[in-house]
Design an enzyme around this catalytic site. Structure first.
Site, short mmCIF file in Angstrom:
data_model
loop_
_atom_site.label_atom_id
_atom_site.label_comp_id
_atom_site.label_asym_id
_atom_site.label_seq_id
_atom_site.Cartn_x
_atom_site.Cartn_y
_atom_site.Cartn_z
N GLY A 44 36.71 41.36 40.85
CA GLY A 44 37.19 41.05 42.20
C GLY A 44 38.69 41.01 42.33
O GLY A 44 39.23 40.46 43.28
N ALA A 45 39.42 41.61 41.38
CA ALA A 45 40.88 41.59 41.41
C ALA A 45 41.43 42.78 42.18
O ALA A 45 40.75 43.80 42.35
CB ALA A 45 41.44 41.59 39.99
N SER A 74 33.71 26.22 42.51
CA SER A 74 34.27 25.65 43.73
C SER A 74 33.89 24.18 43.84
O SER A 74 32.87 23.74 43.31
CB SER A 74 33.76 26.39 44.96
N TYR A 101 25.91 29.12 49.09
CA TYR A 101 27.23 29.18 48.45
C TYR A 101 27.42 28.02 47.48
O TYR A 101 27.84 28.22 46.33
CB TYR A 101 28.33 29.16 49.51
#
Length: 328
Positions: free
Chosen positions: A74-75, A173, A200
């Site tokens: 995801g970079a 998270s 999520y």
């Protein structure tokens, strides 16, 4: 207060007196009070933002990654090149929600990279209001944030062990705190009610439990595994397609405003990830959860080793990890 604003208030007071003499005083008082409150509220918000930003910590390590291989899902390659000046950045296509894409990616990496020193499982989505299932039968958020990274890490595990000392960093998270019970029999919301936040939060809890169990399995191997909360980041993470109902749109707008006011920029948001990937301070530290570049306390569920082990066994079966793909 500016002269123009004072003139406007005085003028409004005159008009009120002419048209509504009975409420002229109340109108003037309201206007004056509002004029006093606005700068006070703005001032308080400025102080809160400044204090909030002062509490954000940065990675202070100066370690060079020269000669080392780091994989970050995801970079943005363009961003990395522009910031570091390092053009030795290779881009591979990877969709962590698609297990066939994960296997293809891992195959390509193992074919071209003789060593892997750092693996950062960073890719993720916030989810969607309407539940979506992937071709593999997983809920989209769980597939993207958890299942894909679980499979990828296992497929690259042999190379990581061969390259030790090496590190696995799983981006989780603070939202994992919203999960009070993990239903191992229905991880993909096929039998229970689905919501964007529920999916999520669960995926992020699974990231921590995955880190906890993998750290246990790799004890003494030279590969350390940790998870983290990156903070609230003002990025493109909150997207329009996350919600479809018109009545939810104002909440999305409010979230964006809050992110602009209090969210970290991308550089600050990456600090704890960088800290776990390179810092000398965490040399040998494994199975821990971090926030603001320091060890933090995760939820009681996220520290349940029995739950972590049970989740691992179920996930291993779900992604159909073959015997020749097991290297822990």
């Amino acid at each position: 207060m500016s002269n123009s604003m004072q003139s406007f208030i005085s003028f409004s007071g005159v008009i009120s007196t002419v048209l509504h003499p009975g409420i002229a005083l109340h109108s003037a008082l309201f206007t004056t009070t509002a004029a006093m409150l606005v700068p006070m509220v703005v001032g308080v918000m400025v102080v809160v933002v400044v204090v909030h930003r002062c509490m954000m910590r940065r990675c202070i390590s100066t370690r060079s990654l020269a000669g080392m291989t780091a994989i970050v899902t995801g970079a943005s390659a363009d961003y990395i090149i522009s910031v570091t000046g390092n053009k030795n950045v290779v881009v591979y296509l990877l969709d962590t929600s698609d297990l066939s894409s994960v296997r293809s990616f891992a195959k390509d990496v193992l074919k071209t990279e003789g060593s892997i020193h750092i693996l950062v499982n960073n890719a993720g989505i916030g989810g969607k209001e309407i539940q979506e299932m992937t071709r593999d039968g997983f809920e989209l958020t769980m597939a993207t944030n958890y299942y894909g990274h679980f499979l990828l890490t296992n497929l690259l595990l042999k190379r990581l062990k061969e390259s030790a000392p090496s590190r696995v960093v799983n981006v989780s998270s603070l939202a994992h705190l919203f999960v009070w019970q993990l239903n191992l029999k229905d991880l993909n919301f096929k039998k229970r009610s689905y919501s964007l936040l529920r999916a999520y939060s669960q995926s992020k809890l699974c990231n921590i439990l995955f880190s906890l169990e993998l750290a246990e399995k790799l004890h003494g191997s030279g590969v350390v595994v940790n998870s983290l909360h990156p903070g609230t980041i003002n990025s493109e993470f909150v997207r329009d397609e996350m919600v479809m109902s018109w009545w939810r749109k104002p909440f999305l707008l409010f979230a964006r405003i809050m992110l602009r006011l209090f969210g970290k920029d991308s550089e600050l948001g990456a600090q704890t990830t960088i800290h776990l990937a390179v810092s000398e301070e965490v040399e040998g530290v494994t199975g821990k959860y971090f926030d603001e570049c320091k060890e933090a306390t995760s939820s009681w569920l996220a520290r349940d080793r029995g739950l972590a082990k049970a989740l691992w066994e179920i996930t291993e079966a779900d992604v159909q990890l073959a015997p020749n793909e097991i290297f822990y």
